[in-house]
Design a protein around this motif. Sequence first.
Motif: not given
Length: 152
Positions: A51, A60-63, A65, A72-73, A75, A82, A85
């Motif tokens: 994270i 992954n959980l993120s900007v 990932g 995330g943003v 990914t 996201g 992606s």
Amino acid sequence: MSASADTGPAHCGSKPKRFAIGIAPLGTVSIGIVPMGVVCIGVVPMGVVSIGVVAMGVINLSVVGMGLLAVGVNTMGIWTAGPVSMGLVQLDGSKSHDHQLHNHTTSAQKSEPSMAYPSREQAEEEAKKIGCQGVHAMGDLWMPCEHHPGTD
């Protein structure tokens, strides 16, 4: 195990701790800058569950990932969710190679999207269809046309 070996910061070459906080912490649960371990929360987390800002690992959980399952943003991975992606399967059920979100247009293409393909040959076929020359690499994928749209 000596007491001094367990009191300093965890880093590459040291024994992982159960819980580590700091710069480059290494542990089962790591919080900090460049954390590495099973559960990582931080700026550049790398681990099984990551994270943070640039997460790399299995989940992954993120900007940004990158891993097997990325949410995330930006990914990139096998399963992704996201805006922007890129992976084999987007979690909304669409195939990523359709790249609906990756829509570039040029004067030759007008409203047709440029698509990224896993092989150079597929991108060359699409380039012929849309009337441009050559292909270019986009990470591990290939896109039609010699230059990326908007960079000419």
